[in-house]
Each structure stands twice: as structure tokens, then as C-alpha cells.
Design an enzyme around this catalytic site. Structure first.
Site, PDB file in Angstrom:
ATOM      1  N   GLU A  30      -9.785   6.763   2.779  1.00  0.00           N
ATOM      2  CA  GLU A  30      -9.154   5.566   3.338  1.00  0.00           C
ATOM      3  C   GLU A  30      -9.406   5.430   4.844  1.00  0.00           C
ATOM      4  O   GLU A  30      -8.501   5.210   5.641  1.00  0.00           O
ATOM      5  CB  GLU A  30      -7.651   5.571   3.023  1.00  0.00           C
ATOM      6  CG  GLU A  30      -7.396   5.599   1.520  1.00  0.00           C
ATOM      7  CD  GLU A  30      -5.944   5.545   1.104  1.00  0.00           C
ATOM      8  OE1 GLU A  30      -5.081   5.937   1.897  1.00  0.00           O
ATOM      9  OE2 GLU A  30      -5.681   5.117  -0.032  1.00  0.00           O
ATOM     10  N   ASP A  56      -2.495   8.194  -7.631  1.00  0.00           N
ATOM     11  CA  ASP A  56      -1.751   7.996  -6.389  1.00  0.00           C
ATOM     12  C   ASP A  56      -0.271   7.756  -6.651  1.00  0.00           C
ATOM     13  O   ASP A  56       0.200   6.629  -6.480  1.00  0.00           O
ATOM     14  CB  ASP A  56      -2.370   6.806  -5.633  1.00  0.00           C
ATOM     15  CG  ASP A  56      -1.846   6.699  -4.220  1.00  0.00           C
ATOM     16  OD1 ASP A  56      -1.179   7.644  -3.766  1.00  0.00           O
ATOM     17  OD2 ASP A  56      -2.100   5.666  -3.574  1.00  0.00           O
ATOM     18  N   GLU A 111       1.309  18.211  -4.085  1.00  0.00           N
ATOM     19  CA  GLU A 111       1.856  17.162  -3.218  1.00  0.00           C
ATOM     20  C   GLU A 111       2.599  16.155  -4.090  1.00  0.00           C
ATOM     21  O   GLU A 111       1.994  15.469  -4.912  1.00  0.00           O
ATOM     22  CB  GLU A 111       0.740  16.464  -2.430  1.00  0.00           C
ATOM     23  CG  GLU A 111       1.268  15.375  -1.495  1.00  0.00           C
ATOM     24  CD  GLU A 111       0.189  14.752  -0.616  1.00  0.00           C
ATOM     25  OE1 GLU A 111      -0.573  15.496   0.047  1.00  0.00           O
ATOM     26  OE2 GLU A 111       0.093  13.511  -0.600  1.00  0.00           O
ATOM     27  N   GLU A 162       7.071   4.885  -2.894  1.00  0.00           N
ATOM     28  CA  GLU A 162       6.090   3.822  -2.673  1.00  0.00           C
ATOM     29  C   GLU A 162       5.887   2.958  -3.912  1.00  0.00           C
ATOM     30  O   GLU A 162       5.774   1.744  -3.818  1.00  0.00           O
ATOM     31  CB  GLU A 162       4.767   4.478  -2.241  1.00  0.00           C
ATOM     32  CG  GLU A 162       3.629   3.513  -2.072  1.00  0.00           C
ATOM     33  CD  GLU A 162       2.365   4.188  -1.549  1.00  0.00           C
ATOM     34  OE1 GLU A 162       2.404   5.388  -1.235  1.00  0.00           O
ATOM     35  OE2 GLU A 162       1.345   3.484  -1.452  1.00  0.00           O
TER      36      GLU A 162
HETATM   37  C1  GCV Z   1      -0.936   7.918   4.091  1.00  0.00           C
HETATM   38  C2  GCV Z   1      -1.760   5.810  -0.644  1.00  0.00           C
HETATM   39  C3  GCV Z   1      -0.816   5.086   0.263  1.00  0.00           C
HETATM   40  C4  GCV Z   1      -1.213   5.256   1.710  1.00  0.00           C
HETATM   41  C5  GCV Z   1      -1.274   6.743   2.029  1.00  0.00           C
HETATM   42  C6  GCV Z   1      -2.279   7.383   1.077  1.00  0.00           C
HETATM   43  C7  GCV Z   1      -2.394   8.877   1.268  1.00  0.00           C
HETATM   44  O1  GCV Z   1      -2.995   5.193  -0.674  1.00  0.00           O
HETATM   45  O2  GCV Z   1      -0.778   3.739  -0.089  1.00  0.00           O
HETATM   46  O3  GCV Z   1      -0.260   4.607   2.501  1.00  0.00           O
HETATM   47  O4  GCV Z   1      -1.652   6.957   3.369  1.00  0.00           O
HETATM   48  O5  GCV Z   1      -1.879   7.149  -0.248  1.00  0.00           O
HETATM   49  O6  GCV Z   1      -1.761   9.566   0.501  1.00  0.00           O
HETATM   50  O7  GCV Z   1      -3.105   9.306   2.137  1.00  0.00           O
END
Ligand code: GCV
Length: 720
Positions: A311, A384, A406, A412
Site C-alpha cells: 500500500e 484483511d 496480528e 475496521e
Molecule cells: C495501516 C488495511 C487498512 C489500512 C491499513 C492496512 C494495513 O488495508 O484499510 O488502513 O493500513 O490494512 O494493515 O497495513
């Protein structure tokens, strides 16, 4: 240190005194220490603890001493004297085991050998003919954990006669990961802004920092990663390191080490070098110097957490190198200080045929290539943090690597801060999953506690749901998942029911007519949310970017795998992602017999059906109904369950604190509204493909699909 502890004590004492007079705002978490309401228990405890004696005066023992003062006085409703000699009956003795006349007669040596550096013993003993309850351990932190456990026994009204408790953590690193940004926002934070005030640190120590440490120590959490994995490299500059050091000082007596997220490009971004290539000696030296500097501020610094090549974050692939090359660069720099590196397996590119396969494809070939002070931190599922995912197949595939879990405590994808979802059942489902790596019984829990492959560096992390809101988590029920995470990190064998029961007793009441209904709500809450969001293995059908509410129609992202349509693959024939041998073949990443079980339409558990299979709308499910009807039934059942939660909750009016009751009442109203929204939007959307009617007897949505597609949420949190 003393100043800090005294501030904490006076705050908590003040709050306890006020608690009768005013509404409970959730600040005190599960450490309320209100007067025990059961008169029989109160008498029993008062008789058993007439005084307490604490050996030692290290900062950690001071923390234990103060906790006893607050806890015993509050729970027993009287000043319990601290004594310095064992000259009475019914004394609570607390201290690290040592060769002193006090401990000499106790036959505990063999037990102490079993509990390691963080475990504790609590037992009933006769010393010089006097009856005593003893809390002891090999170390001061073990003693503090034991004190919290003893106080919990009183809070939950357990029997404290004839005790013989031996307790120690199964997992070494029990971490909270804060996704907090330096500007005070929190990525996916649903409880206001960051708990860390970078502006007023290092001088201003908010009482909240101390209470944070107390709460975490009470459940055995021993590490905190302070900043977001999307890491701002400035956290590693002097300006911030002095602030980090101040927090480390607050946390130290409570056994909590601080860790930081490192940005892989820091050597470039902090303006020193032109490359971050791990093979470049200048880069290696840069990290060595940086680590040296960090340890000069924080001598017990824990280490780094790194999100690389994911990302938009930089990483070793930018130089054509492997993830192990990147992790080992930092691991080598930090090894001389005893530090560790947690390297995330959440790595993917945007155009893979099946994103769920990527982490395995990238990391499995690197098994055995990571330095011994690296842990590979793997999200519980292959994607995720969805409401339900099968476990990540990496847990059954890398025996020569330290693997850590994790979890995401912040919700979320589970209704965010306002929904009531107790996450212990989700955590347990993953921990109890059998990887079959070494035959039946090779559970994920055994992988991460190191017992399956003989690892001693073990870990578990939870992405924190803590913020600056008065009640810490935005909704008091959010505290229950923080609590559950800590308790399971200490002992993955606890059941969700045991954990819920403890938390309810400490948070609301020890009355059975309060415990039972709340337990019911909590234990069913995760399944309810799955039903009205993502039943039967559906996943990733959330609103674009903010992940708030339903968005199964999302198909406009230039990153294919950021589109909902990539995951559900609904068409005129059916719905679901074909991950069988004839599809993406993700099933082959699971060890036998799981590959066959998941790969077979008939044998695949319903809960993962559409995760692994593209299934015709008219397919006959196990109970005889069509897939389409079953999907509808799940969505409608989800809404019914939320309404059931509301009914149960309403029946508690007058039995618990009004402010707490009313707050949850309002949150459940939001949740009911959202559940209906999810149900209607998803059923209407999938109906455009199935072309089948909503089963008889179920009410039709009162709005159109267009209406749901047009909704906008400019105030939804979670996008920063
Ligand atoms: C910290 C997902 C979330 C992101 C997060 C990412 C991660 O994509 O939407 O906000 O970023 O996971 O775990 O790194």
C-alpha cells in the site's frame, strides 16, 4: 516515578469516590474496584485480608503496592492497612520470591521453575502458624501480574480460600499496535484522536498514560508499538525520541516495552542517504547508528515493526531484493541490543489474479531465511481483517520462521466504533483452527505459542482500538475486545464465555441477572454481524475507502482488488470466488486434508462457501433451500438478532449504571439501523444477478438499490 504513581493513585481514588454519586463514563475500564455488593463475599474477603505486606520497593513493586491500596480499599470499602511484619493472621503477602525468612518455609521452588520470568503463584499458606495468602513470582513484574489477578478474583467474587494458582503466559510478546499518526489522527481509529499527545510530551504526563499502562498490565500486555505502520520516519528523530522515552519511562514499571514502526526509506527520507538498499554498507551503517541513537534514549527499546512494499510503503522489493533481505537489515542492526523486528506479511500488489494467495507466495519460499530476532507478523486471515476469514495458510507453512499473529481489535470491517461486537469468538476461531502442518491438532495457537515447531521467540499483536475518547474505545463494549485480546495472549485456551464473564463482572455487575443477558449478547454478537454483512464466506464488500457500510457495487477503483466485485464475483450464474483447483487454486495453500475439504463444494463448511467457491444461485444447500434463499435468510436473521440484542439490553434498565445503559442503548439503535441498511442494500444488489424473489414471509426492503448506492458519509471516520 513516585510522582507519576501518586498522580495515578489520587486520580483513581478520586474517581472511585465519585463513582457512586455520578454516572459512569467508562474511563475506569475493568479496573473499577467498586465496593463488593454481595455482603457474604464482602465479609469473607474482609475476614481473609485484614492487612497486606509488600516486600520490596522497586518501581514495579511500588506499582503493585499502589494497586493494592486502591483495589483493596475500594473493593472492601475500608482502609486495609499495609504492615511491615507478619505479626497477625489473615495477611496478604506480596513479593518476589527470595531467600528471606518470610519465604523460606514455603515449598514453591519447583513451581517457580515452571513459570518463567512473567508468571506468578497465588496460594494459601500457614507461616509460623499464621494464615496468609501469598502472591509471589520470580520477578517483580510477575508479582504485579499476580496482584492484578488477585484483585480480579475479588472483583469477580471468586473463592479465595485454599488457593493454589500457577499462571504464566504462553506467548512471549503480547503487543498492542497503535496505528497512530504524528498529527494526532489514528488510521482506522474509531475512538477519537490519538491517545499520545506529541505536543505536550515529554514533560506533560497525562494520567491516561499511566492508566493505560495499568490496564494493559492487568491483562498481561507487555509491548506497545506507538505509531502507525504507514510510518512517518520522523518518529525516529531526536524531537520524537525524547517523547517516546518519556512514555517508555511511564510504562516501564508496568512491564511494557515500547516499539516503533520504521519506515524502510528512513535513510533517504531523513535526508542522509540517496538509497535505502539493504545491501549497501552505507545503509547498514545508517541503521546501526540510528539504532544506537534510539537506545541512547530508551535503553530497553523493544524493536521495530515494519510494513514494507505494501500500500505504497517502501521496502526491499524496490531494490529487487526479498522481504527477508529487508527484515535482516534491521535485525542485524538491532541484535546487539537484544531488540527484535516484527516484519509484516501483509504484502500484496494490486493486480494479482487472487490477492488472497499473495502473502503465501511471497513468504513461503523465504522460510528459514529470516534472522533469529525477526518475527513474521501475519494477519489472522489471508486478506484483511474481514468479519470472517479462514486462517492464513502461512501459519501452517513456515516451520523455520518465528511467526506471530496480528489481530485487529479496532473494528475496521465490523461496524467500526459504534457496533457491539465482542471479538473473542473471532480470535478463538483462528487460534483453534487446525493447520494440519504436523498432522491433526497442529492448531494456529500451537504455531504462535512456539510449541509446534520449537520456537521461543513468540508473539501476538492486536491493532488497538484505543483513542482519546473518555471511555477509551468509543463504545464501552470495545473495551471487552481489548480485554479479550490480552487475556487470550496470556492464555489462548481460555474460552470466550470465561472472558466475557470476567469482563461483565468487572465492568457492570456480579449479579447473575445482569451477567447472563450480557453474556448472551456478547457471545452471539460476532455471528450476528457476519450474518448481516458477509454471510456464507462473502467478504470485502464494504463502502469504498472508509469501509463504512455496504458497498458490494464498488467497481471503480483502478486497483482491481480494491473493488468489491473482485471478491464476490456475482453474475447471472452465481456468486463467490472460485479458489478451487480449477479456479485460483488458493485451496492448495492449505495442508491436506484441508485443501480437499475447502476445495469440495459438498464438504466446504458453509461459513467459507463463497470464499472458496463460485456457487449457482439455485444450488441446494445442506438444509434443502437454494443458495439465494439461504443468503437472504442470513441477512434477515442478522437484523433479527440485533433487534434481539436491543430487547435483551432494554431489560437491563435499572440493573446497571444508567449512563452506561443509555449509551449502549443508543449504540444499539445505530447498529439496528446499519444492520437493516446492510441487509437491504446487499439483498437488492445481489438480486440484480439472481433475479430471484426474496423468500416468502420476509419483508421487502422499503428503499431502492439506487437509494443505497447514492448514500454519502462525509463524517464517517476511518479514512485518515
Ligand atoms: C495501516 C488495511 C487498512 C489500512 C491499513 C492496512 C494495513 O488495508 O484499510 O488502513 O493500513 O490494512 O494493515 O497495513
Amino acid at each position: 516515578m513516585k510522582r507519576i504513581l501518586l498522580a495515578a493513585v489520587s486520580l483513581v481514588t478520586l474517581i472511585s469516590c465519585l463513582s457512586v454519586a455520578r454516572a459512569d463514563d467508562g474511563y475506569r475500564l475493568w479496573l473499577k474496584y467498586d465496593l463488593i455488593s454481595n455482603p457474604r463475599k464482602l465479609d469473607e474477603y474482609r475476614a481473609a485480608i485484614k492487612a497486606f505486606l509488600v516486600e520490596g520497593n522497586s518501581p514495579t513493586i511500588e506499582a503493585a503496592r499502589h494497586e493494592l491500596h486502591i483495589g483493596l480499599d475500594g473493593l472492601l470499602g475500608a482502609k486495609i492497612p499495609e504492615v511491615s511484619r507478619l505479626d497477625k493472621n489473615d495477611i496478604l503477602i506480596v513479593g518476589t520470591y527470595r531467600h528471606s525468612p518470610l519465604f523460606e518455609g514455603m515449598k514453591v521452588r519447583s513451581k517457580l521453575d515452571r513459570i518463567g520470568p512473567e508468571g506468578f503463584l497465588i496460594f494459601t499458606e500457614k507461616i509460623d502458624g499464621k494464615s496468609a495468602t501469598v502472591v509471589t513470582a520470580n520477578t517483580d513484574i510477575g508479582v504485579l501480574y499476580g496482584v492484578f489477578r488477585f484483585l480480579r478474583m475479588l472483583q469477580t467474587e471468586q473463592d479465595i480460600r485454599n488457593l493454589d494458582i500457577v499462571s504464566f503466559p504462553r506467548i512471549k510478546l503480547r503487543m498492542l499496535d497503535h496505528w497512530d499518526n504524528l498529527n494526532g489522527t489514528v488510521e482506522r481509529g474509531y475512538a477519537g484522536f490519538s491517545i499520545w499527545n506529541w505536543h505536550t510530551l515529554p514533560i506533560y504526563i497525562k494520567p491516561r498514560y499511566i492508566d493505560y499502562a495499568r490496564a494493559n498490565a492487568s491483562i498481561g500486555i507487555n509491548g506497545a508499538v506507538l505509531n502507525n505502520v504507514n510510518a512517518d520516519p520522523r518518529i525516529m528523530t531526536r524531537h520524537y525520541l525524547v517523547k517516546v522515552a518519556a512514555l517508555a519511562e511511564v510504562f516501564r514499571p508496568y512491564g511494557i516495552k515500547v516499539y516503533l514502526c520504521a519506515n524502510f526509506d528512513a535513510p533517504i527520507l531523513l535526508g542522509d542517504l540517496k538509497t535505502a538498499n539493504p545491501l549497501d554498507p552505507k545503509v547498514q551503517d545508517w541503521w546501526k547508528e540510528k539504532v544506537k541513537e534510539i537506545y541512547s534514549y530508551i535503553p530497553d527499546f523493544g524493536g521495530f515493526l515494519v510494513k514494507a512494499n505494501s500500500e505504497g510503503q517502501p521496502g526491499p522489493s524496490d531494490y529487487g531484493l526479498t522481504q527477508a533481505d529487508g527484515a535482516n537489515l534491521l535485525a542485524n542492526a538491532i541484535r546487539p541490543y537484544g531488540g527484535i523486528v516484527m516484519w509484516r506479511a501483509f504484502v500484496y500488489t494490486y493486480n494479482a489474479k487472487d490477492r488472497a494467495k499473495q502473502a503465501y507466495e511471497i513468504f513461503k519460499p523465504l522460510d528459514g531465511k529470516f534472522a533469529s530476532n525477526v518475527l513474521l507478523q501475519i494477519k489472522n486471515g489471508p486478506l484483511d481483517f474481514q468479519p470472517r476469514e479462514p486462517f492464513s495458510p502461512l501459519f501452517g507453512a513456515m516451520p523455520h520462521t518465528n511467526l506471530m499473529m496480528e489481530f485487529q481489535i479496532t473494528m475496521e470491517y465490523l461496524g467500526q466504533g459504534t457496533s457491539t461486537v465482542f471479538l473473542a469468538p473471532l480470535f478463538k476461531e483462528t487460534l483453534e483452527s487446525d493447520t494440519y502442518a504436523k498432522g491433526k491438532g497442529s492448531t494456529v495457537a500451537k504455531v504462535i505459542d512456539g510449541s509446534l515447531d520449537g520456537h521461543t521467540l513468540t508473539g501476538i499483536a492486536g491493532v488497538s482500538n484505543i483513542g482519546a475518547d473518555r471511555d477509551w474505545t468509543g463504545n464501552e463494549f470495545g473495551q471487552s475486545s481489548w480485554y479479550a485480546f490480552g487475556r487470550l495472549a496470556w492464555n489462548p485456551n481460555l474460552t470466550s464465555k470465561e472472558i466475557a464473564n470476567e469482563w461483565i463482572r468487572m465492568t457492570f455487575s456480579n449479579r447473575e441477572d445482569v451477567i447472563k443477558p450480557i453474556e448472551r449478547i456478547m457471545l452471539q454478537s460476532r455471528e450476528d454481524v457476519v450474518n448481516y454483512m458477509d454471510p456464507l464466506g462473502l467478504n470485502m464488500i464494504f463502502g469504498y475507502n472508509n469501509h463504512y457500510g455496504p458497498g458490494p457495487w464498488v467497481d471503480w477503483s483502478s486497483h482491481p482488488d480494491w473493488n468489491s466485485t473482485y471478491y464476490h464475483r456475482a453474475d447471472s450464474v452465481g456468486v463467490g470466488f472460485d479458489r478451487t483447483k480449477t479456479g485460483s487454486d488458493a485451496v492448495s495453500q492449505y495442508n491436506p486434508p484441508l485443501d480437499k475439504e475447502f476445495g469440495s463444494l459438498k464438504r466446504c463448511p458453509d461459513k467459507f462457501l463463497l470464499w472458496f467457491h463460485h456457487v449457482p444461485w439455485k444450488y441446494k444447500m445442506k438444509h434443502g433451500e437454494t443458495l439465494w434463499d439461504d443468503i437472504c435468510y442470513h441477512y434477515y436473521a442478522g437484523v433479527d438478532s440485533v433487534r434481539e440484542m436491543q430487547k435483551i439490553w432494554n431489560s437491563l434498565k435499572g440493573k446497571i449504571d444508567y449512563a452506561e445503559w443509555n449509551s449502549e442503548r443508543m449504540y444499539l439503535e445505530i447498529q439496528e439501523h446499519e444492520a437493516v441498511w446492510w441487509r437491504n442494500a446487499c439483498v437488492l444488489y445481489f438480486q440484480t444477478f439472481s433475479k430471484m424473489p426474496i423468500p416468502k414471509g420476509l419483508p421487502k426492503p422499503d428503499k431502492t438499490l439506487k437509494y443505497y448506492e447514492g448514500l454519502k458519509f462525509p463524517n464517517a471516520p476511518g479514512t485518515w
